[in-house]
Scaffold this motif. Sequence first.
Motif, PDB file in Angstrom:
ATOM      1  N   PHE A 223       0.854  -1.198   0.000  1.00 27.23           N
ATOM      2  CA  PHE A 223       0.000   0.000   0.000  1.00 27.23           C
ATOM      3  C   PHE A 223       0.889   1.247   0.000  1.00 27.23           C
ATOM      4  O   PHE A 223       1.181   1.799   1.064  1.00 27.23           O
ATOM      5  N   PRO A 224       1.305   1.701  -1.186  1.00 25.81           N
ATOM      6  CA  PRO A 224       2.256   2.827  -1.243  1.00 25.81           C
ATOM      7  C   PRO A 224       1.705   4.127  -0.630  1.00 25.81           C
ATOM      8  O   PRO A 224       2.486   4.979  -0.232  1.00 25.81           O
ATOM      9  N   ASP A 225       0.372   4.250  -0.528  1.00 25.26           N
ATOM     10  CA  ASP A 225      -0.178   5.526  -0.023  1.00 25.26           C
ATOM     11  C   ASP A 225      -0.346   5.534   1.494  1.00 25.26           C
ATOM     12  O   ASP A 225      -1.282   6.117   2.024  1.00 25.26           O
ATOM     13  N   ILE A 226       0.559   4.912   2.195  1.00 28.38           N
ATOM     14  CA  ILE A 226       0.408   4.750   3.647  1.00 28.38           C
ATOM     15  C   ILE A 226       0.706   6.055   4.402  1.00 28.38           C
ATOM     16  O   ILE A 226       1.584   6.814   4.012  1.00 28.38           O
ATOM     17  N   THR A 227      -0.077   6.302   5.468  1.00 30.43           N
ATOM     18  CA  THR A 227       0.204   7.418   6.380  1.00 30.43           C
ATOM     19  C   THR A 227       0.377   6.825   7.768  1.00 30.43           C
ATOM     20  O   THR A 227      -0.407   5.967   8.163  1.00 30.43           O
ATOM     21  N   VAL A 228       1.378   7.281   8.495  1.00 26.10           N
ATOM     22  CA  VAL A 228       1.581   6.780   9.861  1.00 26.10           C
ATOM     23  C   VAL A 228       1.535   7.959  10.822  1.00 26.10           C
ATOM     24  O   VAL A 228       2.329   8.893  10.703  1.00 26.10           O
ATOM     25  N   GLU A 229       0.561   7.939  11.731  1.00 26.05           N
ATOM     26  CA  GLU A 229       0.450   9.019  12.726  1.00 26.05           C
ATOM     27  C   GLU A 229       0.931   8.466  14.057  1.00 26.05           C
ATOM     28  O   GLU A 229       0.385   7.486  14.548  1.00 26.05           O
TER      29      GLU A 229
END
Length: 283
Positions: A223-229
Amino acid sequence: MPHLPNVKFTQRQHREKEYYEKYFEQNKISGNIDFSPIDGVIHGTERRPWNSYWRTYEVPIISYRELTSKMKTEVNLLDFGCGPGDNALRFSRAGFKVTGFDICENNIESCKTLFKENNVEGHFIVSVAEELPFADESFEVVAGIDILHHVDIVKSIKEVRRVLKKGALAIFREPIEVPILDNLRNTTLVKMFIPNKPSFEKHITEDERKLNKVDLELIENFFPDITVERSLILSRLDKFVRSRKNTKASFLEKVDHTLCKYVPYYKNLGGAAVIIFRKRHDV
Ligand SMILES: C[S@@+](CC[C@H](N)C(=O)[O-])C[C@H]1O[C@@H](n2cnc3c(N)ncnc32)[C@H](O)[C@@H]1O
């Protein structure tokens, strides 16, 4: 293609299952589920974006607010490793059509009972994360809380990708390694005062391990569009200074949230991660 549920357990899965069947016996959930993270968002009365659990409920609600509020549209949500059912019930209250799976039979029975007692529909099944019994492209949302660090990441993420519809959302809340702090945490001296061996009392299994940079890269491969908060920095201290029964917003969580925004690299010290990604339309 859907998979058959007669999977042969790996040793790791077997140990996790044994642990959680016993853990359940000692830690049955009460029927009093706190719905404030859901009601706050739905009614616009309170949001806590600085709390990783609240955030994990909030993102799917906000993403599908339009659809879930129209009663006729079904938005299918998979609670990935659902545990005893409290999270699933919260997602159901938010308007999602909830399906959940877990390796632990006691947990699945608990989910069924909880949903029946609350007069709501849900579908629950015993399954392993690494081989799911659902058809391809079944869900608009896959949501998991404290689960990826118990499973084989690559196999499970492949399954997440398979069962998500195109364009659909996945969100996971997980503990994540902070090498500098974890190395300190694992020194003999600190372990003497604050042990972190597997136990029921501490809710630590033999096989769980915090996610790390490599795990995030593995997820990103799919999943290249990953966001990590990231969160949980100063607020790690909450467990020493706040009562578990205190349901008010944590001051230290808010401080962390602000510092993460404005102080470079501060977020890298975060011990909790909310990992958000979508399945692309072209896969
Ligand atoms: C820390 S608990 C989290 C449960 C739930 N998401 C919650 O927040 O209450 C981890 C869960 O993972 C489940 N589990 C462990 N290994 C699994 C696997 N390979 N497949 C499916 N579930 C698994 C356990 O039975 C347990 O319910």
